[in-house]
Design a protein around this motif. Structure first.
Motif, PDB file in Angstrom:
ATOM      1  N   VAL A  79     -56.216  25.769  -7.412  1.00 40.24           N
ATOM      2  CA  VAL A  79     -55.809  24.426  -6.777  1.00 40.24           C
ATOM      3  C   VAL A  79     -57.075  23.965  -6.370  1.00 40.24           C
ATOM      4  O   VAL A  79     -57.895  24.733  -5.452  1.00 40.24           O
ATOM      5  CB  VAL A  79     -54.711  24.567  -5.555  1.00 40.24           C
ATOM      6  N   LYS A  80     -57.672  22.695  -6.675  1.00 36.61           N
ATOM      7  CA  LYS A  80     -58.639  22.301  -6.149  1.00 36.61           C
ATOM      8  C   LYS A  80     -58.524  20.521  -5.826  1.00 36.61           C
ATOM      9  O   LYS A  80     -57.518  19.840  -6.220  1.00 36.61           O
ATOM     10  CB  LYS A  80     -59.970  22.273  -7.096  1.00 36.61           C
ATOM     11  N   LYS A  81     -59.627  19.928  -5.200  1.00 33.85           N
ATOM     12  CA  LYS A  81     -59.297  18.557  -4.899  1.00 33.85           C
ATOM     13  C   LYS A  81     -59.569  17.652  -6.160  1.00 33.85           C
ATOM     14  O   LYS A  81     -60.843  17.926  -6.669  1.00 33.85           O
ATOM     15  CB  LYS A  81     -60.217  18.323  -3.837  1.00 33.85           C
ATOM     16  N   ARG A  82     -58.922  16.541  -6.249  1.00 32.90           N
ATOM     17  CA  ARG A  82     -59.120  15.673  -7.427  1.00 32.90           C
ATOM     18  C   ARG A  82     -60.555  14.742  -7.070  1.00 32.90           C
ATOM     19  O   ARG A  82     -60.380  14.247  -5.855  1.00 32.90           O
ATOM     20  CB  ARG A  82     -57.768  14.951  -7.867  1.00 32.90           C
ATOM     21  N   GLU A  83     -61.047  14.682  -8.133  1.00 33.87           N
ATOM     22  CA  GLU A  83     -62.215  13.574  -7.936  1.00 33.87           C
ATOM     23  C   GLU A  83     -61.687  12.268  -7.560  1.00 33.87           C
ATOM     24  O   GLU A  83     -62.184  11.477  -6.837  1.00 33.87           O
ATOM     25  CB  GLU A  83     -63.287  13.806  -9.003  1.00 33.87           C
ATOM     26  N   THR A  84     -60.500  11.867  -8.610  1.00 34.14           N
ATOM     27  CA  THR A  84     -60.193  10.549  -8.736  1.00 34.14           C
ATOM     28  C   THR A  84     -58.584  10.503  -8.100  1.00 34.14           C
ATOM     29  O   THR A  84     -57.922  11.133  -8.867  1.00 34.14           O
ATOM     30  CB  THR A  84     -60.396   9.688  -9.934  1.00 34.14           C
ATOM     31  N   GLU A  85     -58.273  10.359  -7.016  1.00 33.89           N
ATOM     32  CA  GLU A  85     -57.175  10.481  -6.401  1.00 33.89           C
ATOM     33  C   GLU A  85     -56.081   9.564  -7.300  1.00 33.89           C
ATOM     34  O   GLU A  85     -56.343   8.404  -7.368  1.00 33.89           O
ATOM     35  CB  GLU A  85     -56.984  10.154  -5.025  1.00 33.89           C
ATOM     36  N   ASN A  86     -54.924  10.049  -7.240  1.00 34.21           N
ATOM     37  CA  ASN A  86     -53.710   9.096  -7.706  1.00 34.21           C
ATOM     38  C   ASN A  86     -52.719   8.747  -6.659  1.00 34.21           C
ATOM     39  O   ASN A  86     -51.852   9.659  -6.315  1.00 34.21           O
ATOM     40  CB  ASN A  86     -52.961   9.612  -8.936  1.00 34.21           C
ATOM     41  N   PRO A  87     -52.795   7.567  -5.772  1.00 31.73           N
ATOM     42  CA  PRO A  87     -51.798   7.248  -4.899  1.00 31.73           C
ATOM     43  C   PRO A  87     -50.428   7.117  -5.392  1.00 31.73           C
ATOM     44  O   PRO A  87     -49.460   7.233  -4.448  1.00 31.73           O
ATOM     45  CB  PRO A  87     -52.158   5.855  -4.412  1.00 31.73           C
ATOM     46  N   ASN A  88     -50.092   7.090  -6.628  1.00 33.82           N
ATOM     47  CA  ASN A  88     -48.726   6.764  -6.961  1.00 33.82           C
ATOM     48  C   ASN A  88     -48.132   8.177  -7.318  1.00 33.82           C
ATOM     49  O   ASN A  88     -46.844   8.439  -7.624  1.00 33.82           O
ATOM     50  CB  ASN A  88     -48.813   6.048  -8.343  1.00 33.82           C
ATOM     51  N   LEU A  89     -48.865   9.358  -7.134  1.00 24.10           N
ATOM     52  CA  LEU A  89     -48.071  10.364  -7.258  1.00 24.10           C
ATOM     53  C   LEU A  89     -48.079  11.296  -6.134  1.00 24.10           C
ATOM     54  O   LEU A  89     -49.202  11.477  -5.148  1.00 24.10           O
ATOM     55  CB  LEU A  89     -49.141  11.366  -8.328  1.00 24.10           C
ATOM     56  N   LYS A  90     -47.026  12.488  -5.925  1.00 26.61           N
ATOM     57  CA  LYS A  90     -47.156  12.940  -4.614  1.00 26.61           C
ATOM     58  C   LYS A  90     -48.240  13.992  -4.480  1.00 26.61           C
ATOM     59  O   LYS A  90     -48.750  14.451  -3.686  1.00 26.61           O
ATOM     60  CB  LYS A  90     -45.609  13.871  -4.530  1.00 26.61           C
ATOM     61  N   THR A  91     -48.698  14.682  -5.712  1.00 24.35           N
ATOM     62  CA  THR A  91     -49.780  15.601  -5.855  1.00 24.35           C
ATOM     63  C   THR A  91     -50.832  14.735  -6.255  1.00 24.35           C
ATOM     64  O   THR A  91     -51.847  15.439  -6.798  1.00 24.35           O
ATOM     65  CB  THR A  91     -49.169  16.432  -6.828  1.00 24.35           C
ATOM     66  N   GLY A  92     -50.942  13.409  -5.785  1.00 22.62           N
ATOM     67  CA  GLY A  92     -52.154  12.875  -6.550  1.00 22.62           C
ATOM     68  C   GLY A  92     -53.506  13.146  -5.888  1.00 22.62           C
ATOM     69  O   GLY A  92     -54.355  12.603  -6.255  1.00 22.62           O
ATOM     70  N   LYS A  93     -53.601  14.060  -4.882  1.00 22.24           N
ATOM     71  CA  LYS A  93     -54.970  14.425  -4.294  1.00 22.24           C
ATOM     72  C   LYS A  93     -55.386  15.753  -4.730  1.00 22.24           C
ATOM     73  O   LYS A  93     -56.492  16.253  -4.328  1.00 22.24           O
ATOM     74  CB  LYS A  93     -54.825  14.346  -2.685  1.00 22.24           C
ATOM     75  N   ILE A  94     -54.631  16.488  -5.498  1.00 28.34           N
ATOM     76  CA  ILE A  94     -55.173  17.726  -5.867  1.00 28.34           C
ATOM     77  C   ILE A  94     -54.858  17.778  -7.546  1.00 28.34           C
ATOM     78  O   ILE A  94     -54.248  17.103  -8.118  1.00 28.34           O
ATOM     79  CB  ILE A  94     -54.279  18.987  -5.127  1.00 28.34           C
ATOM     80  N   GLU A  95     -55.367  18.773  -8.198  1.00 28.26           N
ATOM     81  CA  GLU A  95     -55.052  19.483  -9.378  1.00 28.26           C
ATOM     82  C   GLU A  95     -55.288  20.740  -9.508  1.00 28.26           C
ATOM     83  O   GLU A  95     -55.696  21.529  -8.673  1.00 28.26           O
ATOM     84  CB  GLU A  95     -56.230  18.533 -10.202  1.00 28.26           C
ATOM     85  N   ILE A  96     -54.920  21.368 -10.793  1.00 22.62           N
ATOM     86  CA  ILE A  96     -54.884  22.978 -10.950  1.00 22.62           C
ATOM     87  C   ILE A  96     -56.108  23.094 -12.154  1.00 22.62           C
ATOM     88  O   ILE A  96     -55.645  22.526 -13.162  1.00 22.62           O
ATOM     89  CB  ILE A  96     -53.561  23.481 -11.193  1.00 22.62           C
ATOM     90  N   GLU A  97     -56.937  23.788 -11.838  1.00 19.20           N
ATOM     91  CA  GLU A  97     -57.819  24.231 -12.922  1.00 19.20           C
ATOM     92  C   GLU A  97     -57.281  25.391 -13.548  1.00 19.20           C
ATOM     93  O   GLU A  97     -57.218  26.643 -12.731  1.00 19.20           O
ATOM     94  CB  GLU A  97     -59.360  24.333 -12.347  1.00 19.20           C
ATOM     95  N   ILE A  98     -56.860  25.518 -14.728  1.00 21.49           N
ATOM     96  CA  ILE A  98     -56.475  26.545 -15.265  1.00 21.49           C
ATOM     97  C   ILE A  98     -57.199  27.680 -15.463  1.00 21.49           C
ATOM     98  O   ILE A  98     -58.186  27.647 -15.934  1.00 21.49           O
ATOM     99  CB  ILE A  98     -55.680  26.172 -16.726  1.00 21.49           C
ATOM    100  N   GLU A  99     -56.514  29.044 -15.390  1.00 21.53           N
ATOM    101  CA  GLU A  99     -57.052  30.295 -15.554  1.00 21.53           C
ATOM    102  C   GLU A  99     -56.513  31.114 -16.698  1.00 21.53           C
ATOM    103  O   GLU A  99     -57.271  31.481 -17.639  1.00 21.53           O
ATOM    104  CB  GLU A  99     -56.989  31.101 -14.144  1.00 21.53           C
ATOM    105  N   THR A 100     -55.308  30.870 -16.683  1.00 22.69           N
ATOM    106  CA  THR A 100     -54.357  31.608 -17.669  1.00 22.69           C
ATOM    107  C   THR A 100     -53.192  30.864 -17.939  1.00 22.69           C
ATOM    108  O   THR A 100     -52.746  30.038 -17.334  1.00 22.69           O
ATOM    109  CB  THR A 100     -54.334  33.016 -17.443  1.00 22.69           C
ATOM    110  N   ALA A 101     -52.590  31.062 -19.126  1.00 18.36           N
ATOM    111  CA  ALA A 101     -51.144  30.264 -19.423  1.00 18.36           C
ATOM    112  C   ALA A 101     -50.601  31.334 -20.333  1.00 18.36           C
ATOM    113  O   ALA A 101     -50.858  32.267 -21.082  1.00 18.36           O
ATOM    114  CB  ALA A 101     -51.573  28.966 -19.856  1.00 18.36           C
ATOM    115  N   GLU A 102     -49.251  30.984 -20.583  1.00 14.65           N
ATOM    116  CA  GLU A 102     -48.257  31.535 -21.456  1.00 14.65           C
ATOM    117  C   GLU A 102     -47.276  30.107 -22.017  1.00 14.65           C
ATOM    118  O   GLU A 102     -46.834  29.357 -21.245  1.00 14.65           O
ATOM    119  CB  GLU A 102     -47.172  32.402 -20.616  1.00 14.65           C
TER     120      GLU A 102
END
Length: 585
Positions: A79-102
């Motif tokens: 989890v890291k801080k977003r460069e450009t925040e989205n005030p319309n989204l509850k999670t608009g201040k953060i994003e997830i930089e992917i490491e692995t996925a399925e």
């Protein structure tokens, strides 16, 4: 499987720097400057994922580039801080930089995207109902429905009610609508019926001594469908012993007061107003009146009996009624708008109306035909800036027609407050109604309803003036529930059966088990049932009743999702002893 450690919408700035795992659907994809951004959605909400080709496995990056929206994935990352925040989204201040996925499931091209504003035919939406259900506004309806059920269930259990299931496969009995019937393989030539309601069984439970019963009951009626009707529906079913009408009304008001507080954080006023059926028809033209606005029907027939206005006078002499509605603000209508309104009113069943504007007097092309006394009557019933609409109608159905026009006008002139929750009890229903097609009397509610004990002599004679210990509850112009005190005396029950044309043998064949139970110690009892689907529809303000049912049928009784009903193999019919007649088509 890559299992979630947190819900999408629960990730906050507190998680910055830590690794999390989420599961969900790809709702949106964007490729910006070589970086791939994904909006991942689960039931809680949305979070943004970023794939950097310089830091993530190249095979994984390419795979996500080709994945279509609504594919289902598991993602783990920091989890890291977003460069450009989205005030319309509850999670608009953060994003997830992917490491692995399925990748759990790769979606094909969608027949429609539930998250893009587009006009999708209802049949298509119901055929792919699982896509429609993914929309948060649809899910919100079912979360609301669950809260309503939970609140009511808790209230009843806290008041010593017992939740008891009654049979789905039962006996066909005449309860008003047409039964769905089910052939029996073990008893060829015989049929079960799906219950229209648990009516008989809940009465049997009272005879069994349970005293307080409830059930979230599935009910079935094979009848022509419309906007507010489905072949299978859910009702909240309640029955009590040693009670009268007041007890049931008090319980009901307690249920709704708590439920509205629990679900909407709204305090509703109790006790609810009450009105007798006859008065409701005279004032509102409806047995489920919408009282969020005034504009009651005024019967002016008596005031115009000696009128010199020939049209009115001759109509009264023919036995017709002169009913009026006084529309607030209607005095500003132009001639063209009034002519348009007359055409619209004809669609509601009336022949038209005579209009009189009220503004420091009466203004109308018809005013010259009225006496000063008659003008005073209009002025007394209306107020400045009203328009009085006079309808000449037949007394048999005139109040109902003007009642429909009342609702039409209220919607047209925005007289209805959307913020109000107006409950009202309707009592003292007629016990009988006359079926002209079959030329016989039938019970207005059902044949197990208790007649007014003070009017029992009318059962075999003056049927039109016998009243029932029955009551309906209306909310904002919609019937949401109804019930009655029941007959617990077998002799009286037989009298009612006889009055609706059932012979003693027919009564025994259809209701023998109930009559026998009533002879073996039946307590006084009564109950009420609420239509859950309709209640959710009203509270959620959904467009259609179908929107509050997870897997509804169309007005043709068809499920586009499963293609039910469908044909079955001849072998299955042979096992049941059922042979189909050849159809013309």
């Amino acid at each position: 499987m890559l299992k979630r450690t947190i819900n999408c919408a629960d990730i906050t700035e507190k998680e910055i720097g830590s690794s999390v795992a989420i599961n969900g659907w790809i709702q949106r994809k964007r490729n910006l400057g070589g970086l791939l951004f994904l909006d991942i959605r689960d039931r809680s909400g949305i979070v943004q994922i970023v794939l950097n080709p310089d830091t993530v496995n190249k095979v994984l990056f390419k795979k996500f580039q080709t994945l279509k929206t609504e594919s289902v994935v598991g993602i783990k990352g920091a989890v890291k801080k977003r460069e450009t925040e989205n005030p319309n989204l509850k999670t608009g201040k953060i994003e997830i930089e992917i490491e692995t996925a399925e990748i759990f499931s790769e979606a094909e091209d969608l027949p429609f995207n539930p998250f893009v504003g587009q006009d999708v035919d209802e049949i298509v939406r119901l055929r792919y109902r699982y896509l429609d259900l993914r929309k948060p506004e649809v899910r919100n309806i079912f979360e609301l429905r669950a809260k309503i059920v939970q609140s009511i269930r808790n209230y009843l259990i806290q008041n010593d009610f017992i939740d008891i299931e009654t049979p789905i496969l039962t006996k066909s009995t005449p309860e008003g609508a047409r039964d769905f019937i089910v052939p029996s393989r073990l008893n060829k030539g015989k049929f079960y019926a799906l219950p229209q309601s648990p009516q008989l069984f809940k009465q049997i439970l009272m005879v069994g001594g349970f005293e307080k019963y409830f059930q979230i009951a599935r009910c079935f009626r094979d009848e022509d469908l419309r906007q507010d009707r489905q072949p299978e529906f859910t009702q909240i079913d309640i029955e009590m012993s040693f009670v009268d009408q007041e007890d049931i009304m008090l319980l009901t008001e307690g249920i709704y007061k708590k439920m509205f507080k629990d679900v909407l954080d709204t305090d509703i006023v109790t006790p609810f107003p009450r009105i007798k059926y006859a008065e409701a028809m005279l004032r509102y033209g409806s047995d489920k009146p919408d009282t969020r606005f005034a504009m009651e029907i005024k019967d002016l027939t008596g005031f115009f009996k000696e009128s010199k206005f020939n049209l009115i006078k001759s109509s009264i002499e023919k036995g017709q009624k002169i009913l009026a509605l006084f529309v607030p603000g209607g005095a500003t209508l132009s001639r063209k708008e009034i002519d348009t309104l007359k055409e619209e009113v004809k669609e509601q069943g009336a022949a038209g109306f005579l209009e009189f504007k009220i503004n420091d007097g009466i203004s109308s092309s018809y005013a010259k035909y009225l006496s000063e006394t008659e003008k005073e009557i209009l002025l007394k019933n209306g107020k400045d800036n009203d328009i009085a609409l006079l309808f000449i109608v037949n007394k048999e159905n005139g109040f109902e027609i003007v009642g429909k026009i009342r609702l039409f006008l209220a919607k047209k002139f925005n007289l209805i407050s959307k913020e109000k929750w107006n409950f009202i009890w309707i009592t003292d229903f007629p016990f009988f109604s006359f079926n002209k097609e079959e030329n016989r009397y039938e019970t207005k509610h059902h044949p197990f309803t208790m007649p007014n004990p003070e009017e029992l002599d009318k059962i075999d004679g003056d049927k039109d003036n016998l009243h029932a210990l029955a009551y309906d509850l209306a909310l904002n112009g919609n019937e949401i529930g109804g019930g009655s005190i029941r007959i617990h005396n077998p002799v009286l029950q037989k009298r009612v059966f006889n009055a609706i044309g059932l012979t003693e043998q027919e009564a025994e064949d259809k209701f023998g088990f109930l009559l026998k139970a009533l002879k073996l110690g039946a307590p006084p009892h009564g109950g009420i049932a609420f239509g859950l689907d309709r209640l959710v529809w009203i509270i959620s303000d959904a467009k259609s009743l179908r929107d509050v049912i997870a897997f509804p049928k169309t007005t043709a009784g068809i499920s586009p999702l499963t293609d039910a009903p469908n044909r079955v193999k001849k072998e299955q019919l042979d096992e049941l002893g059922v042979q189909l007649k050849k159809q013309d088509n």
